[in-house]
Motif scaffolding. Structure first.
Motif, PDB file in Angstrom:
ATOM      1  N   LYS A 251       0.874  -1.157   0.259  1.00  0.00           N
ATOM      2  CA  LYS A 251       0.007  -0.046   0.096  1.00  0.00           C
ATOM      3  C   LYS A 251       0.881   1.209   0.008  1.00  0.00           C
ATOM      4  O   LYS A 251       0.626   2.258  -0.593  1.00  0.00           O
ATOM      5  N   ALA A 252       2.105   1.268   0.732  1.00  0.00           N
ATOM      6  CA  ALA A 252       2.593   2.290   0.700  1.00  0.00           C
ATOM      7  C   ALA A 252       3.485   2.611  -0.698  1.00  0.00           C
ATOM      8  O   ALA A 252       3.610   3.749  -0.840  1.00  0.00           O
ATOM      9  N   GLU A 253       4.053   1.502  -1.122  1.00  0.00           N
ATOM     10  CA  GLU A 253       4.620   1.677  -2.556  1.00  0.00           C
ATOM     11  C   GLU A 253       3.607   2.359  -3.607  1.00  0.00           C
ATOM     12  O   GLU A 253       4.019   3.083  -4.192  1.00  0.00           O
ATOM     13  N   ALA A 254       2.395   1.755  -3.320  1.00  0.00           N
ATOM     14  CA  ALA A 254       1.356   2.217  -4.318  1.00  0.00           C
ATOM     15  C   ALA A 254       1.081   3.714  -4.052  1.00  0.00           C
ATOM     16  O   ALA A 254       0.787   4.299  -5.066  1.00  0.00           O
ATOM     17  N   ALA A 255       0.822   3.975  -2.984  1.00  0.00           N
ATOM     18  CA  ALA A 255       0.834   5.683  -2.628  1.00  0.00           C
ATOM     19  C   ALA A 255       2.210   6.407  -3.307  1.00  0.00           C
ATOM     20  O   ALA A 255       1.737   7.709  -3.611  1.00  0.00           O
ATOM     21  N   LYS A 256       3.196   6.077  -3.089  1.00  0.00           N
ATOM     22  CA  LYS A 256       4.445   6.659  -3.569  1.00  0.00           C
ATOM     23  C   LYS A 256       4.329   6.930  -4.821  1.00  0.00           C
ATOM     24  O   LYS A 256       4.651   7.796  -5.572  1.00  0.00           O
ATOM     25  N   ALA A 257       4.026   5.726  -5.660  1.00  0.00           N
ATOM     26  CA  ALA A 257       3.930   5.570  -7.300  1.00  0.00           C
ATOM     27  C   ALA A 257       2.863   6.446  -7.727  1.00  0.00           C
ATOM     28  O   ALA A 257       3.061   7.252  -8.583  1.00  0.00           O
ATOM     29  N   GLN A 258       1.697   6.685  -6.910  1.00  0.00           N
ATOM     30  CA  GLN A 258       0.840   7.471  -7.361  1.00  0.00           C
ATOM     31  C   GLN A 258       1.182   9.103  -7.337  1.00  0.00           C
ATOM     32  O   GLN A 258       0.958  10.068  -8.190  1.00  0.00           O
ATOM     33  N   VAL A 259       1.930   9.457  -6.034  1.00  0.00           N
ATOM     34  CA  VAL A 259       2.264  10.815  -6.104  1.00  0.00           C
ATOM     35  C   VAL A 259       3.686  10.959  -7.190  1.00  0.00           C
ATOM     36  O   VAL A 259       3.448  12.075  -7.889  1.00  0.00           O
ATOM     37  N   TYR A 260       4.328  10.175  -7.312  1.00  0.00           N
ATOM     38  CA  TYR A 260       5.519  10.089  -8.523  1.00  0.00           C
ATOM     39  C   TYR A 260       4.563  10.436  -9.962  1.00  0.00           C
ATOM     40  O   TYR A 260       4.932  11.289 -10.528  1.00  0.00           O
ATOM     41  N   ALA A 261       3.722   9.726 -10.342  1.00  0.00           N
ATOM     42  CA  ALA A 261       2.924   9.970 -11.468  1.00  0.00           C
ATOM     43  C   ALA A 261       2.206  11.115 -11.478  1.00  0.00           C
ATOM     44  O   ALA A 261       2.189  11.971 -12.694  1.00  0.00           O
ATOM     45  N   LEU A 262       1.676  11.765 -10.547  1.00  0.00           N
ATOM     46  CA  LEU A 262       1.022  13.117 -10.502  1.00  0.00           C
ATOM     47  C   LEU A 262       2.054  14.314 -10.846  1.00  0.00           C
ATOM     48  O   LEU A 262       1.764  15.263 -11.502  1.00  0.00           O
ATOM     49  N   HIS A 263       3.506  14.039 -10.643  1.00  0.00           N
ATOM     50  CA  HIS A 263       4.686  14.946 -11.098  1.00  0.00           C
ATOM     51  C   HIS A 263       5.274  14.786 -12.363  1.00  0.00           C
ATOM     52  O   HIS A 263       6.405  15.071 -12.660  1.00  0.00           O
ATOM     53  N   LEU A 264       4.717  13.866 -13.381  1.00  0.00           N
ATOM     54  CA  LEU A 264       5.402  13.317 -14.564  1.00  0.00           C
ATOM     55  C   LEU A 264       5.090  14.501 -15.353  1.00  0.00           C
ATOM     56  O   LEU A 264       4.108  15.264 -15.578  1.00  0.00           O
ATOM     57  N   PRO A 265       6.176  15.025 -16.293  1.00  0.00           N
ATOM     58  CA  PRO A 265       6.003  15.779 -17.575  1.00  0.00           C
ATOM     59  C   PRO A 265       4.915  15.202 -18.454  1.00  0.00           C
ATOM     60  O   PRO A 265       4.891  14.137 -18.788  1.00  0.00           O
ATOM     61  N   SER A 266       3.865  16.046 -18.984  1.00  0.00           N
ATOM     62  CA  SER A 266       2.682  15.344 -19.641  1.00  0.00           C
ATOM     63  C   SER A 266       3.401  14.936 -21.119  1.00  0.00           C
ATOM     64  O   SER A 266       2.912  14.171 -21.600  1.00  0.00           O
ATOM     65  N   ASP A 267       4.485  15.474 -21.625  1.00  0.00           N
ATOM     66  CA  ASP A 267       5.166  15.201 -22.849  1.00  0.00           C
ATOM     67  C   ASP A 267       5.621  13.827 -22.703  1.00  0.00           C
ATOM     68  O   ASP A 267       6.012  13.143 -23.646  1.00  0.00           O
ATOM     69  N   GLU A 268       6.071  13.412 -21.626  1.00  0.00           N
ATOM     70  CA  GLU A 268       6.660  12.151 -21.397  1.00  0.00           C
ATOM     71  C   GLU A 268       5.818  10.910 -20.836  1.00  0.00           C
ATOM     72  O   GLU A 268       6.382   9.807 -20.464  1.00  0.00           O
ATOM     73  N   ALA A 269       4.798  11.242 -20.487  1.00  0.00           N
ATOM     74  CA  ALA A 269       3.770  10.258 -19.812  1.00  0.00           C
ATOM     75  C   ALA A 269       3.758   9.125 -20.524  1.00  0.00           C
ATOM     76  O   ALA A 269       3.799   7.968 -19.917  1.00  0.00           O
ATOM     77  N   GLU A 270       3.595   9.141 -21.781  1.00  0.00           N
ATOM     78  CA  GLU A 270       3.244   7.921 -22.446  1.00  0.00           C
ATOM     79  C   GLU A 270       4.449   6.867 -22.409  1.00  0.00           C
ATOM     80  O   GLU A 270       4.300   5.671 -22.092  1.00  0.00           O
TER      81      GLU A 270
END
Length: 94
Positions: free
Chosen positions: A59-78
């Motif tokens: 659960k902790a790793e999933a929460a961290k992954a979600q926070v990291y994903a929110l800070h991705l540059p949109s042009d590199e997301a795919e």
């Protein structure tokens, strides 16, 4: 997890009751019975907390992954999403 803890508690109580009954039935084997019961109880409790710790870590790793994903540059997301999918498939194979 409350249900799991209740199941562990019932298992421990059941083993303890069987051990107590066995000691009253055969007092000469009390040391053998109590050490065997202690081993079973330790195994039950250890397994419960091992599974609980693993689930909490996931659960902790999933929460961290979600926070990291929110800070991705949109042009590199795919491209990053593709890399994450490859990594997830590799992890499931191992």
């Amino acid at each position: 997890m409350v249900g799991g803890l209740a199941a562990v508690g019932m298992g421990v109580v059941a083993v303890a009751l069987v051990a107590i009954f066995a000691v009253f039935k055969n007092p000469e084997a009390a040391d053998t019975i109590s050490s065997a019961a202690g081993g079973v109880i330790a195994t039950i409790v250890g397994a419960y907390f091992g599974v609980k710790f693993g689930a909490d870590q996931s659960k902790a790793e999933a929460a961290k992954a979600q926070v990291y994903a929110l800070h991705l540059p949109s042009d590199e997301a795919e491209e990053i999403l593709d890399q994450a999918n490859v990594a997830a498939r590799r992890a499931l194979r191992n």
